[in-house]
Design an enzyme around this catalytic site. Structure first.
Site, PDB file in Angstrom:
ATOM      1  N   GLY A 259       0.522  -1.161   0.115  1.00 42.64           N
ATOM      2  CA  GLY A 259      -0.097   0.324   0.109  1.00 42.64           C
ATOM      3  C   GLY A 259       0.815   0.979  -0.162  1.00 42.64           C
TER       4      GLY A 259
ATOM      5  N   ASP B 157       1.041   1.239   8.622  1.00 47.14           N
ATOM      6  CA  ASP B 157       0.405   0.819   9.942  1.00 47.14           C
ATOM      7  C   ASP B 157       1.461   0.468  11.101  1.00 47.14           C
ATOM      8  OD1 ASP B 157      -1.436   0.001   8.322  1.00 47.14           O
ATOM      9  OD2 ASP B 157      -1.421  -2.011   8.491  1.00 47.14           O
TER      10      ASP B 157
ATOM     11  N   GLU C 112      -9.133  -0.651  12.159  1.00 47.14           N
ATOM     12  CA  GLU C 112      -9.931  -1.832  10.704  1.00 47.14           C
ATOM     13  C   GLU C 112      -9.385  -2.688  11.502  1.00 47.14           C
ATOM     14  OE1 GLU C 112      -8.329  -1.493   6.467  1.00 47.14           O
ATOM     15  OE2 GLU C 112      -7.204  -1.762   7.622  1.00 47.14           O
TER      16      GLU C 112
ATOM     17  N   TYR D 216      -7.801   5.337   3.536  1.00 47.15           N
ATOM     18  CA  TYR D 216      -6.874   5.187   1.867  1.00 47.15           C
ATOM     19  C   TYR D 216      -6.511   6.585   1.451  1.00 47.15           C
ATOM     20  CZ  TYR D 216      -8.522   1.068   0.749  1.00 47.15           C
ATOM     21  OH  TYR D 216      -9.306  -0.714   1.081  1.00 47.15           O
TER      22      TYR D 216
HETATM   23  P1  FBP Z   1       1.331  -1.942   3.350  1.00 54.49           P
HETATM   24  O1  FBP Z   1       1.265  -3.163   4.619  1.00 54.49           O
HETATM   25  O2  FBP Z   1       0.975  -2.724   2.255  1.00 54.49           O
HETATM   26  O3  FBP Z   1       1.656  -0.364   3.625  1.00 54.49           O
HETATM   27  O4  FBP Z   1      -0.496  -1.736   3.448  1.00 54.49           O
HETATM   28  C1  FBP Z   1      -1.538  -1.422   4.219  1.00 54.49           C
HETATM   29  C2  FBP Z   1      -2.606  -0.958   4.406  1.00 54.49           C
HETATM   30  O5  FBP Z   1      -2.545   0.688   4.078  1.00 54.49           O
HETATM   31  C3  FBP Z   1      -4.147  -0.995   5.207  1.00 54.49           C
HETATM   32  O6  FBP Z   1      -3.637  -0.269   6.284  1.00 54.49           O
HETATM   33  C4  FBP Z   1      -4.446  -1.966   5.021  1.00 54.49           C
HETATM   34  O7  FBP Z   1      -5.437  -2.736   5.763  1.00 54.49           O
HETATM   35  C5  FBP Z   1      -4.227  -2.033   3.897  1.00 54.49           C
HETATM   36  O8  FBP Z   1      -3.166  -2.098   3.184  1.00 54.49           O
HETATM   37  C6  FBP Z   1      -5.619  -2.320   2.243  1.00 54.49           C
HETATM   38  O9  FBP Z   1      -5.318  -2.781   1.240  1.00 54.49           O
HETATM   39  P2  FBP Z   1      -5.493  -2.257  -0.458  1.00 54.49           P
HETATM   40  O10 FBP Z   1      -4.510  -1.134  -0.662  1.00 54.49           O
HETATM   41  O11 FBP Z   1      -5.058  -3.527  -0.899  1.00 54.49           O
HETATM   42  O12 FBP Z   1      -7.019  -2.367  -0.042  1.00 54.49           O
END
Ligand code: FBP
Length: 706
Positions: free
Chosen positions: A114, A236, A368, A575
């Site tokens: 992410g 996170d 979450e 997001y």
């Molecule tokens: P990363 O661990 O890759 O940094 O992503 C974390 C995150 O932002 C979480 O907080 C969230 O649950 C997840 O990505 C959401 O994923 P997606 O972008 O696939 O919806």
């Protein structure tokens, strides 16, 4: 004034209007704030003010090395923590070291997972260090995450690109993706493409799974002399590194501060709204797939009325249920953790307490990943991971393709349960599991059974956790209302004024209507009065009205006011924060991470993660380091089987940050007549009073009272 109709018709006037300098200025993509962001210069850690740096291994940091890590990552497992220091030998420039440092290099960089604010500055720092060391150095950005490496899709990073994206949020420069390089075929393709590009080094900017990938890539590409360096990214905040003695090497991954500040800004605005309109409970789910670091930071930043911390819930033991079971001689000590029911009751306690003090509004922060810490749900998640992985291992099409509808999935589960019963064998899914699962609302069943991400992680962000919880909260509040427990406190002054206006004696009615008429600032209608019928009966019993009389309108108004309606607004913050413009802290942190990456590469490191030690202190104490990734890995369940992965860090319940939160949460609940204690974190900006801000969690954890 032009004819409005002429403009709407798209006539000549619209062209003139669009060319007007004011219209051009206000509709341009670039505004003064963006320009000042792009041109803002990040401070460099002192060591980077020197043209060259060296690495010094520090054997004082020790880790608990997992034997599986030793077996699978033999070439990088002996890596040690490396400090980036500067070389001050007077004839330094004439040595071989200089030649090695300055040699022309091709470096590839990829974003993985992410987005997290600050990523562009990692590229900027790496680019600036590489070009200033040797203008012939080249940086290539692999496009759309690890797929770019596998498919050989890349761009060359130029000065113009760097200036365009510097200090801005997101990963838009080269984009990102969640593909994992986890098969021999993908590994071979990656290696082939890195060699084709004549890469000296590959930089993987990612979270726990991506740094795991970096370690395996480092191991694989050792023989080809391609160095691999990881960078700790994730909003996170669950990449935090301490050694066995508890020495902190990386207090926080980048992006966390910005996301937390962005979420906190919105949550704080909702606190203001809630305290103004006094009619809603705002339910704010904040990202953080597993750990509750973001929720805790938002609590510290905003003082929202209720914040759940998943790690604390995991610690919960239902003593009452244990006692009852002991009395029946039927104790299963694994079955007394937190349940959704316990949790909804805990939330209700706060709501009911505030209502008593006349506050039928507030803000609740829910992480979450909270479900991960609820015993009963975690069991389902693990079981489904195994069932889905088993199915996929045996079928070409895959579980989700074959069972696209919830009904199909449930039928398959039922079949598994019946088979295990018929054959009398222990199975991952039995009839009791099936019964329990069928008690869950269908939208939530769907959430728990949905497709895992490419790393095999349960996708918490896709599940409406807040909706599940709030449905249970509403149900329980209904019960509490029936029991006369959930009442809105009536301000004594208002009661007296209203009664006098209605020509009724407040002192005559008060003791009949309220439990605390004598001494309450907020008056609580007696628990036995739960409807107009019970109200009338109470008035008749005390002789205030006769059987055939009507309840006086004024008394009805007062009763109705005491009967709260639980109105919620739900929000998801995730997001938006990931895409926010980075804070000054994240801009500086990431730029220095980029500089650190180059130092590690120029000094021949591989299998290391670039980090900045002492982030919790003032900038002049920051120290760039390389942390060995392999010793940080352990075995974890992924896609239904145990895999070697980087250990995630969750909220430490003994940390100062958590203890402070725990000690102050009653104050922040503010279940009393005093004002709420909301805190306003202010906007994210590169200049101004808040430029020295760092995560409050870090500031608190660094306080030493011994
Ligand atoms: P990363 O661990 O890759 O940094 O992503 C974390 C995150 O932002 C979480 O907080 C969230 O649950 C997840 O990505 C959401 O994923 P997606 O972008 O696939 O919806």
């Amino acid at each position: 004034m032009r004819d409005k109709k002429e403009i709407e018709a798209g006539g000549a006037a619209i062209d003139v209007l669009l060319k007007h300098p004011d219209v051009k200025r206000v509709t341009a993509n670039i505004n003064p704030d963006l320009t000042s962001r792009r041109t803002s210069v990040s401070s460099k850690c002192k060591v980077f003010t020197n043209p060259y740096t060296r690495l010094v291994s520090d054997k004082n940091y020790i880790f608990d090395i997992h034997p599986e890590s030793e077996r699978q990552l033999p070439d990088i497992i002996k890596n040690q923590v490396q400090k980036v220091v500067f070389e001050d030998a007077p004839d330094f420039e004439k040595t071989d070291f200089e030649k090695g440092y300055k040699k022309k290099r091709n470096i590839g960089i990829v974003f993985s997972g992410g987005p997290a604010p600050g990523g562009h500055n990692v590229i900027a720092g790496l680019f600036d260090a590489a070009i200033s060391t040797n203008p012939e150095n080249k940086i290539f950005g692999f496009l759309k995450g690890p797929d770019g490496i596998i498919e050989n899709e890349y761009i060359e990073i130029t000065k113009e690109l760097v200036s365009q994206y510097k200090n801005t949020g997101g990963f838009s420069m080269i984009r990102t993706g969640r593909t994992k390089i986890d098969t021999k075929e993908k590994m071979d393709l990656s290696k082939r493409n890195c060699k084709k590009l004549e890469l000296d080094a590959l930089v993987v900017v990612g979270g726990d799974d991506s740094n795991t990938n970096a370690a395996f890539l480092a191991q694989e590409m050792c023989k080809d002399n391609i160095q691999v360096i990881g960078v700790p990214k994730t909003i996170d905040g669950d990449i935090q590194v301490r050694d066995l003695k508890g020495n902190s090497l990386c207090a926080m991954s980048f992006g966390f501060h910005t996301a937390a500040r962005a979420f906190a800004g919105s949550v704080s605005n909702l606190c203001t709204d809630s305290g103004s309109d006094i009619k809603y409970w705002h339910i704010c789910k904040v990202m953080g797939r597993v750990a509750s670091h973001l929720a805790l930071e938002v609590a510290l930043q905003t003082h929202a009325n209720v914040t759940l911390v998943g790690e604390e819930l995991a610690d919960f033991v239902d003593e009452k249920r244990i006692q009852k079971a002991e009395e029946k001689g039927d104790v299963d000590y694994t079955a007394y953790g937190m349940t959704l029911r316990n949790l909804s009751r805990m939330i209700c306690e706060g709501i009911v307490e505030r209502a008593k003090a006349g506050k039928n509004y507030g803000v609740i922060v829910i992480p979450e990943g909270v479900l991960e810490f609820i015993n009963e749900i975690q069991t389902f998640i693990i079981k489904f991971n195994t069932i889905i992985a088993d199915y996929n291992a045996k079928h070409d099409t895959g579980f989700h393709a074959d069972f696209s509808m919830l009904e199909d999935k449930l039928r398959y589960l039922r079949k598994l349960a019946q088979e295990s019963k018929r054959e009398g064998r222990i199975s991952v899914w039995n009839t009791r599991d099936d019964e329990l699962f069928n008690d869950i609302p269908s939208f939530f069943q769907e959430g728990l059974l949905m497709e895992r991400d490419s790393h095999g992680n349960f996708q918490f962000s896709q599940v409406e956790t807040d909706k599940v919880l709030m449905r249970m909260v509403k149900e329980y509040l209904g019960i509490l209302k029936e029991e006369g427990e959930y009442k809105l406190g009536i301000e004594k002054n208002w009661y007296e004024k209203t009664m006098e206006k209605g020509n009724l004696d407040p002192d005559e009615y008060g003791p009949v209507l309220f439990d605390n008429h004598e001494n309450g600032e907020y008056l609580l209608v007696r628990p036995s009065i739960i409807s107009l019928i019970t109200l009338k009966q109470a008035l008749i019993d005390k002789g205030l009205i006769k059987k055939d009389d009507l309840i006086p309108d004024t008394v009805k108004t007062i009763y109705r006011k005491s009967d709260p309606t639980f109105k919620t607004q739900t929000h998801f913050f995730g997001y938006d924060g990931r895409g926010s413009e980075p804070t000054h802290f994240d801009c500086t942190y990431t730029y220095n991470l980029g500089l650190t990456v180059f130092s590690l590469i120029a000094n021949g490191a591989t299998g290391q993660m670039a980090a900045i030690k002492n982030l919790e202190f003032e900038f002049d104490k920051w120290e760039p380091v390389g942390i060995p990734i392999a010793p940080l890995m352990h075995l974890e369940e992924r896609k239904g089987k145990m895999s070697l992965v980087l250990e995630r860090s969750v909220v430490d319940l003994n940390s100062n940050a958590f203890c402070v939160f725990k000690a102050l949460r009653k104050k922040w609940l503010a279940a009393n007549s005093a004002d709420d204690n909301y805190r306003k974190p202010g906007p994210i900006q590169l200049t101004g009073n808040s430029i020295d801000d760092r995560p409050l969690t870090l500031v608190l954890n660094a306080v030493d009272i011994l």
